[in-house]
Design a protein around this motif. Structure first.
Motif, PDB file in Angstrom:
ATOM      1  N   TRP A 159       3.938  19.596  -8.517  1.00  0.00           N
ATOM      2  CA  TRP A 159       3.207  18.418  -8.990  1.00  0.00           C
ATOM      3  C   TRP A 159       3.357  18.207 -10.494  1.00  0.00           C
ATOM      4  O   TRP A 159       2.574  17.485 -11.108  1.00  0.00           O
ATOM      5  CB  TRP A 159       1.735  18.509  -8.585  1.00  0.00           C
TER       6      TRP A 159
ATOM      7  N   TYR B 260      -2.794   9.821 -10.847  1.00  0.00           N
ATOM      8  CA  TYR B 260      -3.101  11.046 -11.582  1.00  0.00           C
ATOM      9  C   TYR B 260      -2.054  11.221 -12.674  1.00  0.00           C
ATOM     10  O   TYR B 260      -0.984  10.613 -12.632  1.00  0.00           O
ATOM     11  CB  TYR B 260      -3.127  12.266 -10.646  1.00  0.00           C
TER      12      TYR B 260
ATOM     13  N   PHE C 209      -3.233  17.882   4.255  1.00  0.00           N
ATOM     14  CA  PHE C 209      -2.414  16.673   4.389  1.00  0.00           C
ATOM     15  C   PHE C 209      -0.912  16.989   4.359  1.00  0.00           C
ATOM     16  O   PHE C 209      -0.142  16.278   3.745  1.00  0.00           O
ATOM     17  CB  PHE C 209      -2.778  15.652   3.308  1.00  0.00           C
TER      18      PHE C 209
ATOM     19  N   TYR D 126       7.654   7.393  -8.493  1.00  0.00           N
ATOM     20  CA  TYR D 126       7.217   8.781  -8.705  1.00  0.00           C
ATOM     21  C   TYR D 126       7.220   9.160 -10.182  1.00  0.00           C
ATOM     22  O   TYR D 126       6.926  10.298 -10.526  1.00  0.00           O
ATOM     23  CB  TYR D 126       8.114   9.723  -7.885  1.00  0.00           C
TER      24      TYR D 126
ATOM     25  N   TYR E 138       0.865  -1.192   0.000  1.00  0.00           N
ATOM     26  CA  TYR E 138       0.000   0.000   0.000  1.00  0.00           C
ATOM     27  C   TYR E 138       0.892   1.230   0.000  1.00  0.00           C
ATOM     28  O   TYR E 138       0.694   2.161  -0.766  1.00  0.00           O
ATOM     29  CB  TYR E 138      -0.926   0.001   1.228  1.00  0.00           C
ATOM     30  N   ASP E 139       1.852   1.250   0.883  1.00  0.00           N
ATOM     31  CA  ASP E 139       2.889   2.269   0.869  1.00  0.00           C
ATOM     32  C   ASP E 139       4.044   1.769   1.725  1.00  0.00           C
ATOM     33  O   ASP E 139       3.951   0.725   2.372  1.00  0.00           O
ATOM     34  CB  ASP E 139       2.384   3.643   1.351  1.00  0.00           C
TER      35      ASP E 139
ATOM     36  N   PHE F  98       7.237  12.802   2.662  1.00  0.00           N
ATOM     37  CA  PHE F  98       8.271  13.787   2.348  1.00  0.00           C
ATOM     38  C   PHE F  98       7.716  14.854   1.398  1.00  0.00           C
ATOM     39  O   PHE F  98       6.563  15.244   1.533  1.00  0.00           O
ATOM     40  CB  PHE F  98       9.533  13.096   1.797  1.00  0.00           C
ATOM     41  N   ASP F  99       8.521  15.269   0.436  1.00  0.00           N
ATOM     42  CA  ASP F  99       8.056  16.334  -0.458  1.00  0.00           C
ATOM     43  C   ASP F  99       7.509  15.745  -1.758  1.00  0.00           C
ATOM     44  O   ASP F  99       7.605  16.357  -2.805  1.00  0.00           O
ATOM     45  CB  ASP F  99       9.192  17.313  -0.754  1.00  0.00           C
TER      46      ASP F  99
ATOM     47  N   GLY G  78      -5.059   7.957   9.144  1.00  0.00           N
ATOM     48  CA  GLY G  78      -5.283   8.756   7.931  1.00  0.00           C
ATOM     49  C   GLY G  78      -4.032   8.966   7.096  1.00  0.00           C
ATOM     50  O   GLY G  78      -2.956   8.451   7.393  1.00  0.00           O
ATOM     51  N   LEU G  79      -4.224   9.761   6.063  1.00  0.00           N
ATOM     52  CA  LEU G  79      -3.153   9.983   5.086  1.00  0.00           C
ATOM     53  C   LEU G  79      -2.185  11.060   5.561  1.00  0.00           C
ATOM     54  O   LEU G  79      -2.571  12.014   6.221  1.00  0.00           O
ATOM     55  CB  LEU G  79      -3.754  10.427   3.758  1.00  0.00           C
ATOM     56  N   LEU G  80      -0.948  10.883   5.171  1.00  0.00           N
ATOM     57  CA  LEU G  80       0.067  11.908   5.425  1.00  0.00           C
ATOM     58  C   LEU G  80       1.006  11.937   4.226  1.00  0.00           C
ATOM     59  O   LEU G  80       1.410  10.887   3.722  1.00  0.00           O
ATOM     60  CB  LEU G  80       0.856  11.574   6.703  1.00  0.00           C
ATOM     61  N   ARG G  81       1.325  13.135   3.800  1.00  0.00           N
ATOM     62  CA  ARG G  81       2.228  13.267   2.654  1.00  0.00           C
ATOM     63  C   ARG G  81       3.584  12.633   2.987  1.00  0.00           C
ATOM     64  O   ARG G  81       4.103  12.795   4.090  1.00  0.00           O
ATOM     65  CB  ARG G  81       2.413  14.736   2.312  1.00  0.00           C
TER      66      ARG G  81
ATOM     67  N   VAL H 219       0.929   8.541 -12.444  1.00  0.00           N
ATOM     68  CA  VAL H 219       1.706   8.243 -11.240  1.00  0.00           C
ATOM     69  C   VAL H 219       0.737   8.124 -10.067  1.00  0.00           C
ATOM     70  O   VAL H 219      -0.351   8.689 -10.084  1.00  0.00           O
ATOM     71  CB  VAL H 219       2.797   9.307 -10.939  1.00  0.00           C
ATOM     72  N   ARG H 220       1.180   7.416  -9.051  1.00  0.00           N
ATOM     73  CA  ARG H 220       0.274   7.104  -7.946  1.00  0.00           C
ATOM     74  C   ARG H 220       0.250   8.231  -6.925  1.00  0.00           C
ATOM     75  O   ARG H 220       1.264   8.844  -6.620  1.00  0.00           O
ATOM     76  CB  ARG H 220       0.709   5.809  -7.269  1.00  0.00           C
ATOM     77  N   SER H 221      -0.907   8.493  -6.404  1.00  0.00           N
ATOM     78  CA  SER H 221      -1.051   9.473  -5.336  1.00  0.00           C
ATOM     79  C   SER H 221      -1.093   8.750  -3.982  1.00  0.00           C
ATOM     80  O   SER H 221      -0.313   9.029  -3.083  1.00  0.00           O
ATOM     81  CB  SER H 221      -2.332  10.283  -5.550  1.00  0.00           C
ATOM     82  N   TYR H 222      -1.998   7.816  -3.837  1.00  0.00           N
ATOM     83  CA  TYR H 222      -2.046   6.958  -2.651  1.00  0.00           C
ATOM     84  C   TYR H 222      -2.950   5.781  -2.984  1.00  0.00           C
ATOM     85  O   TYR H 222      -3.780   5.876  -3.900  1.00  0.00           O
ATOM     86  CB  TYR H 222      -2.576   7.706  -1.411  1.00  0.00           C
TER      87      TYR H 222
ATOM     88  N   VAL I 125       5.562  21.139   1.626  1.00  0.00           N
ATOM     89  CA  VAL I 125       6.393  19.980   1.266  1.00  0.00           C
ATOM     90  C   VAL I 125       7.878  20.225   1.508  1.00  0.00           C
ATOM     91  O   VAL I 125       8.622  19.323   1.857  1.00  0.00           O
ATOM     92  CB  VAL I 125       6.175  19.503  -0.189  1.00  0.00           C
ATOM     93  N   ARG I 126       8.320  21.456   1.283  1.00  0.00           N
ATOM     94  CA  ARG I 126       9.716  21.778   1.573  1.00  0.00           C
ATOM     95  C   ARG I 126       9.727  23.084   2.364  1.00  0.00           C
ATOM     96  O   ARG I 126       9.586  24.166   1.785  1.00  0.00           O
ATOM     97  CB  ARG I 126      10.529  21.947   0.281  1.00  0.00           C
TER      98      ARG I 126
ATOM     99  N   ASN J 192      -8.799  15.251   9.422  1.00  0.00           N
ATOM    100  CA  ASN J 192      -7.949  14.096   9.163  1.00  0.00           C
ATOM    101  C   ASN J 192      -6.733  14.067  10.063  1.00  0.00           C
ATOM    102  O   ASN J 192      -6.178  13.020  10.367  1.00  0.00           O
ATOM    103  CB  ASN J 192      -7.509  14.119   7.692  1.00  0.00           C
TER     104      ASN J 192
ATOM    105  N   ASN K 287       4.227  13.968  -3.978  1.00  0.00           N
ATOM    106  CA  ASN K 287       2.779  14.092  -4.002  1.00  0.00           C
ATOM    107  C   ASN K 287       2.156  12.713  -3.794  1.00  0.00           C
ATOM    108  O   ASN K 287       1.125  12.380  -4.365  1.00  0.00           O
ATOM    109  CB  ASN K 287       2.320  14.704  -5.326  1.00  0.00           C
ATOM    110  N   THR K 288       2.822  11.929  -2.990  1.00  0.00           N
ATOM    111  CA  THR K 288       2.357  10.593  -2.656  1.00  0.00           C
ATOM    112  C   THR K 288       2.101  10.555  -1.149  1.00  0.00           C
ATOM    113  O   THR K 288       2.825  11.183  -0.382  1.00  0.00           O
ATOM    114  CB  THR K 288       3.430   9.556  -3.028  1.00  0.00           C
ATOM    115  N   TYR K 289       1.069   9.839  -0.770  1.00  0.00           N
ATOM    116  CA  TYR K 289       0.635   9.853   0.626  1.00  0.00           C
ATOM    117  C   TYR K 289       0.718   8.455   1.227  1.00  0.00           C
ATOM    118  O   TYR K 289       0.428   7.475   0.550  1.00  0.00           O
ATOM    119  CB  TYR K 289      -0.808  10.363   0.720  1.00  0.00           C
TER     120      TYR K 289
END
Lengths: 330, 338
Positions: free
Chosen positions: B150, B106, B223, A305, A71-72, A93-94, A88-91, B98-101, B194-195, B247, A96-98
């Motif tokens: 993104w 997307y 998030f 990624y 899953y991750d 690092f930097d 729940g979800l958390l990003r 590419v995968r988001s979660y 993110v950064r 969340n 766009n994957t959670y």
């Protein structure tokens, strides 16, 4: 000096053709109950076999199973343990994957149970397979502790280190020769290097002849490089994309063990230029002067990624770069 | 000028604790099917647009019916918040998946040449939505820092240059929205945290896009590790931060309370990743909790993020809970005031 082209860890689990989206479809159908867990696993293995072959065809000497059914990086291994819930979800690092955050609800026990995947992967791969595990510190940092059983991150890290140790022990018994432990969180918290060192001592204590590579990424490891050389591991995997001074630091400090150079950018579709070969040459010389005879070239991080066609092109380019370096034999 | 006074100066009078949605609502099944059919060339653009308008009208009607104070068009015409703008502007190529979660993917665009705004992208949709309600409809865009983060960048020398290039062009869309009459504009920056070392770039992007323009600006982020960019993020030149709270266990409320917030806050009270529908009472409780650290005149109430990943029924039930729960608290506040 031997130069080995290796995949880093994960590989895209979807491509552009309907056939390359079968894992995605199976996942969705499992969620609706139209496919059993066994059916899903069968599709995941079929897809993993395909990406293992793709890595080899693209020129990798050392492949992974692509972690395509995880899953991750965090919740997949954590959810295997007793005493863990998933939040729940958390990003991550930097990116766009959670990831989904584990909740530690009580004393941890059980097994990550990743060795069976490794054993299976070796049966379909024409190349050696590198199993990849998430490190105890990174798992602990991403977890939410909801129990008094672990007083702090250090206590949780050490508990997880025991369990990672169980897995390394099993991997060694299963015949693995090199495993990678991912500890990207270390670069966010360099102040915890001593804790990571202690955890890795516990984790690697029963590994036997299995070699362990410690992978850091998504941060600049330049200032931490000296400290990384003291870690109780057989190899260091480094992300060169965040640290413009890291190659010079490697040349300055040298290395008493093989390195896995994350010189190919795993985060951008732009194909890496010929300057990467020069970097490999510089590091190869630094290792050679210390009598180290093995160097790995790999993406800076997981290839998940990138779109799948770009991931494949990255690996092809990596092989082209490897063949253009002059200081080592590819 | 504080947010409420700015809104009044713009001719907008909102009740205490305005309710809104972050941007997206789920697409009805027939629209989802039509988008697939359109991608396969089985239906033409006019037919797809008709269904998008029907779906937009459905969501506007729903929001009117339950009494959302600042409705949104629901983004029936968008697939993804970054890919939509990349497809409408010069400089981008369509990227692969590419995968988001989990099992969500997307298309991550690729910047291959200079970014350029060609024509209004959201203005007609805003006009259409506004024509269906008396309430002020929120305009929704995606900010330059997030679009850069993104997308893959094969053109600009670094991340900052790519982000600023998009932000400069996005300003033309903001101007077009304002020209059309839109006065409440949300510029989403979910990549904000993110950064932490690039917070100044995100702030610069927002400045380039909005400085000197006459509207009430919100930015939405979710998030992320906001604690890593707080309080620096308060320098962002917007009137309202729209943040996911449900969340993340509402752990930021205490941080805001200690430091002070100084802007309006759109407080996410329902989890958009959960099938479980919160009750109006749960929403009311969460709003009351927010009021312990935030003056009522600075607080808006909405979901954590866009609701597009829920079913239509779930999204509607969650929005009903938000409106009903907020009304309960509003009633309590007016009783205290009397």
């Amino acid at each position: 000096m031997r130069l080995i082209c290796a995949n880093h860890s994960a590989y895209p689990r979807v491509g552009e053709t309907p056939e390359s989206q079968r894992l995605r479809r199976a996942y969705a159908r499992r969620e609706t109950g139209d496919v059993s867990t066994e059916g899903y696993v069968e599709t995941a293995r079929d897809y993993a076999a395909e990406v293992i072959a793709e890595q080899a065809e693209a020129g990798c000497d050392l492949v992974t199973d692509g972690q395509v059914h995880w899953y991750d990086l965090i919740s997949h291994p954590a959810s295997r343990l007793d005493g863990v819930g998933i939040n729940g979800l958390l990003r991550f690092f930097d990116t766009n994957t959670y990831i989904r955050q584990p909740e530690i609800l009580g004393p941890l026990s059980g097994r990550f149970d990743l060795t069976a995947d490794y054993t299976w992967a070796t049966t379909v791969s024409s190349r050696p397979v590198k199993p990849v595990l998430t490190g105890p510190y990174t798992l602990a940092r991403y977890s939410i502790v909801r129990t008094d059983h672990y007083s702090d991150v250090a206590a949780l890290t050490m508990a997880l280190a025991e369990l990672v140790g169980d897995e390394l022990h099993e991997l060694g018994r299963a015949g693995a020769t090199l495993a990678q432990i991912d500890e990207p969180e270390l670069l966010r918290h360099p102040e915890d290097a001593a804790l990571v060192n202690k955890a890795l001592q516990v984790a690697t204590d029963r590994k036997g002849p299995l070699r362990v590579s410690l992978a850091t990424y998504f941060g600049d490891a330049t200032d931490l490089y000296r400290t990384l050389l003291d870690m109780p591991v057989d190899m260091l995997a480094l992300d060169l994309q965040y640290g413009p001074g890291l190659v010079a630091e490697i040349e300055r400090q040298g290395s008493d063990r093989p390195l896995a150079l994350g010189a190919v950018d795993g985060r951008n579709t732009a194909l890496d230029g010929t300057s990467v070969a020069g970097i490999v040459d510089r590091v190869a010389e630094a290792l050679d002067s210390r009598g180290v005879e093995e160097l790995h070239l790999q993406p800076s991080c997981s290839l998940e990624y990138l779109p799948r066609d770009r991931a494949r092109r990255k690996l092809v380019r990596m092989r082209e770069i490897a063949e253009s370096v002059t200081k080592v034999g590819a | 000028m504080n947010g409420r006074r700015k809104l009044e100066a713009l001719g907008i009078n909102l009740p205490l604790l305005p309710t809104t949605a972050v941007g997206s609502y789920p697409k009805p099944v027939e629209l989802t099917r039509a988008r697939t059919a359109h991608a396969r060339g089985e239906i033409d653009h006019a037919e797809l647009r008709r269904l998008e308008q029907e779906a937009t009208a459905m969501w506007m009607g729903f929001q009117n019916e339950i009494g959302v104070d600042v409705p949104v068009d629901g983004e029936m015409y968008r697939g993804d918040m970054v890919a939509f703008f990349a497809e409408e502007m010069d400089g981008f190529e369509r990227g692969g998946l590419v995968r988001s979660y989990g099992n969500r993917f997307y298309r991550k665009p690729i910047i291959t040449s200079e970014i350029g705004w060609k024509q209004p992208m959201t203005v007609d949709w805003w006009r259409y939505a506004q024509s269906l309600t008396e309430a002020p409809v929120k305009g929704m865009l995606t900010g330059g820092y997030t679009v850069m983060d993104w997308s893959f960048n094969e053109h600009y020398p670094d991340r900052r240059e790519a982000a600023l290039a998009f932000s400069r062009e996005l300003r033309k869309e903001v101007e077009a929205l304002i020209e059309a009459g839109c006065r409440i504009i949300q510029i989403d920056e979910p990549a904000l945290s993110v950064r932490a070392g690039e917070l100044d770039v995100a702030i610069e992007c927002m400045r380039v896009t909005t400085e000197g323009l006459d509207a009430y600006f919100l930015t939405h982020a979710c998030f992320g590790a906001f604690e890593t960019v707080f309080p620096g993020m308060l320098e962002m030149p917007v009137d309202n931060f729209d943040l996911e709270m449900a969340n993340s266990g509402f752990d930021l409320v205490e941080t805001f309370h200690r430091h002070g917030f100084g802007k309006d806050l759109s407080f996410g009270v329902v989890d958009i990743h959960s099938h479980v529908v919160e009750t109006a009472e749960q929403v009311a409780e969460r709003v009351r909790m927010a009021l312990q650290s935030m003056p009522a005149e600075n607080l808006w109430v909405d979901p954590d993020c866009g609701l597009k990943t829920r079913t239509v029924e779930e999204a509607q039930a969650k929005m009903r809970a938000i409106v009903q729960g907020t009304r309960e608290v509003r009633t309590e506040l007016s009783a205290v005031a009397r």
